[in-house]
Design a protein around this motif. Structure first.
Motif, PDB file in Angstrom:
ATOM      1  N   GLY A   1       0.834  -0.889   0.037  1.00 35.72           N
ATOM      2  CA  GLY A   1      -0.149  -0.087   0.114  1.00 35.72           C
ATOM      3  C   GLY A   1       0.857   1.192  -0.130  1.00 35.72           C
ATOM      4  O   GLY A   1       1.893   1.535   0.467  1.00 35.72           O
ATOM      5  N   THR A   2       0.439   2.372  -0.836  1.00 33.10           N
ATOM      6  CA  THR A   2       1.061   3.367  -0.908  1.00 33.10           C
ATOM      7  C   THR A   2       1.297   4.418   0.609  1.00 33.10           C
ATOM      8  O   THR A   2       2.141   4.924   0.898  1.00 33.10           O
ATOM      9  CB  THR A   2       0.292   4.343  -1.953  1.00 33.10           C
ATOM     10  OG1 THR A   2       0.336   3.408  -3.149  1.00 33.10           O
ATOM     11  CG2 THR A   2       1.135   5.474  -2.107  1.00 33.10           C
ATOM     12  N   ILE A   3      -0.074   4.559   1.233  1.00 34.35           N
ATOM     13  CA  ILE A   3      -0.056   4.918   2.356  1.00 34.35           C
ATOM     14  C   ILE A   3       0.835   4.286   3.507  1.00 34.35           C
ATOM     15  O   ILE A   3       1.614   4.803   4.057  1.00 34.35           O
ATOM     16  CB  ILE A   3      -1.326   5.167   3.148  1.00 34.35           C
ATOM     17  CG1 ILE A   3      -2.135   6.309   2.217  1.00 34.35           C
ATOM     18  CG2 ILE A   3      -1.541   5.994   4.310  1.00 34.35           C
ATOM     19  CD1 ILE A   3      -3.731   6.253   2.435  1.00 34.35           C
ATOM     20  N   THR A   4       0.760   3.107   3.570  1.00 31.23           N
ATOM     21  CA  THR A   4       1.654   2.213   4.343  1.00 31.23           C
ATOM     22  C   THR A   4       3.172   2.405   4.278  1.00 31.23           C
ATOM     23  O   THR A   4       3.927   2.575   5.047  1.00 31.23           O
ATOM     24  CB  THR A   4       1.187   0.757   4.147  1.00 31.23           C
ATOM     25  OG1 THR A   4      -0.189   0.674   4.602  1.00 31.23           O
ATOM     26  CG2 THR A   4       1.911  -0.114   5.110  1.00 31.23           C
TER      27      THR A   4
ATOM     28  N   TYR B   1       4.622   4.932   2.787  1.00 31.39           N
ATOM     29  CA  TYR B   1       4.968   6.228   3.315  1.00 31.39           C
ATOM     30  C   TYR B   1       5.236   6.330   4.754  1.00 31.39           C
ATOM     31  O   TYR B   1       6.492   6.736   5.291  1.00 31.39           O
ATOM     32  CB  TYR B   1       3.642   7.439   2.842  1.00 31.39           C
ATOM     33  CG  TYR B   1       4.098   8.904   3.390  1.00 31.39           C
ATOM     34  CD1 TYR B   1       4.989   9.571   2.471  1.00 31.39           C
ATOM     35  CD2 TYR B   1       3.790   9.256   4.772  1.00 31.39           C
ATOM     36  CE1 TYR B   1       5.384  10.679   3.053  1.00 31.39           C
ATOM     37  CE2 TYR B   1       3.983  10.592   4.949  1.00 31.39           C
ATOM     38  CZ  TYR B   1       4.805  11.225   4.115  1.00 31.39           C
ATOM     39  OH  TYR B   1       5.218  12.589   4.714  1.00 31.39           O
TER      40      TYR B   1
ATOM     41  N   SER C   1      -6.163  -3.072  -0.432  1.00 28.58           N
ATOM     42  CA  SER C   1      -5.717  -1.774  -0.015  1.00 28.58           C
ATOM     43  C   SER C   1      -5.786  -1.912   1.587  1.00 28.58           C
ATOM     44  O   SER C   1      -6.144  -1.009   2.400  1.00 28.58           O
ATOM     45  CB  SER C   1      -6.577  -0.612  -0.269  1.00 28.58           C
ATOM     46  OG  SER C   1      -6.303  -0.395  -1.621  1.00 28.58           O
TER      47      SER C   1
ATOM     48  N   ASN D   1      -4.084  -2.787   4.156  1.00 28.97           N
ATOM     49  CA  ASN D   1      -2.798  -2.275   5.065  1.00 28.97           C
ATOM     50  C   ASN D   1      -3.305  -0.601   5.108  1.00 28.97           C
ATOM     51  O   ASN D   1      -3.368  -0.289   6.172  1.00 28.97           O
ATOM     52  CB  ASN D   1      -1.376  -2.260   4.301  1.00 28.97           C
ATOM     53  CG  ASN D   1      -0.771  -3.671   4.992  1.00 28.97           C
ATOM     54  OD1 ASN D   1      -1.512  -4.359   5.377  1.00 28.97           O
ATOM     55  ND2 ASN D   1       0.491  -3.665   4.409  1.00 28.97           N
ATOM     56  N   ASP D   2      -3.511  -0.087   3.853  1.00 28.93           N
ATOM     57  CA  ASP D   2      -3.777   1.266   3.919  1.00 28.93           C
ATOM     58  C   ASP D   2      -4.970   1.941   4.599  1.00 28.93           C
ATOM     59  O   ASP D   2      -4.936   2.642   5.374  1.00 28.93           O
ATOM     60  CB  ASP D   2      -3.790   2.032   2.321  1.00 28.93           C
ATOM     61  CG  ASP D   2      -2.473   1.983   1.734  1.00 28.93           C
ATOM     62  OD1 ASP D   2      -1.511   1.786   2.374  1.00 28.93           O
ATOM     63  OD2 ASP D   2      -2.405   2.300   0.469  1.00 28.93           O
TER      64      ASP D   2
ATOM     65  N   TYR E   1      -5.019   4.069   7.770  1.00 27.18           N
ATOM     66  CA  TYR E   1      -5.990   5.343   8.079  1.00 27.18           C
ATOM     67  C   TYR E   1      -6.954   5.229   9.199  1.00 27.18           C
ATOM     68  O   TYR E   1      -7.049   6.293   9.956  1.00 27.18           O
ATOM     69  CB  TYR E   1      -7.026   5.207   6.479  1.00 27.18           C
ATOM     70  CG  TYR E   1      -8.438   6.207   6.707  1.00 27.18           C
ATOM     71  CD1 TYR E   1      -8.159   7.401   6.660  1.00 27.18           C
ATOM     72  CD2 TYR E   1      -9.426   5.271   6.869  1.00 27.18           C
ATOM     73  CE1 TYR E   1      -9.304   8.079   6.586  1.00 27.18           C
ATOM     74  CE2 TYR E   1     -10.552   6.052   6.949  1.00 27.18           C
ATOM     75  CZ  TYR E   1     -10.608   7.334   6.929  1.00 27.18           C
ATOM     76  OH  TYR E   1     -11.641   8.062   6.952  1.00 27.18           O
TER      77      TYR E   1
END
Length: 129
Positions: free
Chosen positions: A15-18, A20, A114, A116-117, A121
């Motif tokens: 995941g992208t947010i994860t 980051y 998604s 993980n993201d 969140y």
């Protein structure tokens, strides 16, 4: 989005947010589709970093609360911020989307990809409480 995801078999990702919030460790850079153990390790590191390494993380749906927190944590910079006006400045009209809402099956596939993201969140939301 339904047309694109109709034939897609979801593959859970880091995941992208994860990524980051995970940082620069090797586990944060594992290519997708990542093994379950790597996804769990990246998620654990992201949640730890979110709680212990960030002074502030805003959440768009709770923008007023997020901005209010900034005014308390950094009053010399954000103390004069009009939170009500700033939290409305990003809002677009409710009827501004030309796309129909996604079907439940599509949302379910996106949630599996998604996971993980979504966890990161939800953790960010809890930190605002």
């Amino acid at each position: 989005v339904d047309a694109v995801y109709g034939s897609v078999e979801p593959q859970p990702a880091v995941g992208t947010i994860t990524r980051y919030f995970c940082g620069q460790a090797a586990v944060c850079k594992v290519a997708d589709p990542a093994p379950a153990a790597a996804r769990r390790a990246a998620l654990a590191r992201a949640l730890h970093n979110l709680r212990h390494r960030y002074l502030w993380v805003g959440v768009l749906e709770r923008l007023a609360d997020s901005l209010q927190l900034l005014t308390l944590q950094l009053p010399s910079f954000f103390g004069g911020l009009d939170v009500a006006a700033a939290s409305r400045a990003h809002v677009r009209p409710v009827d501004s989307s030309a796309y129909p809402p996604a079907q439940p099956e599509t949302l379910s596939k996106l949630a599996r990809e998604s996971a993980n993201d979504l966890t990161v969140y939800r953790h960010a939301l809890q930190l605002l409480e």
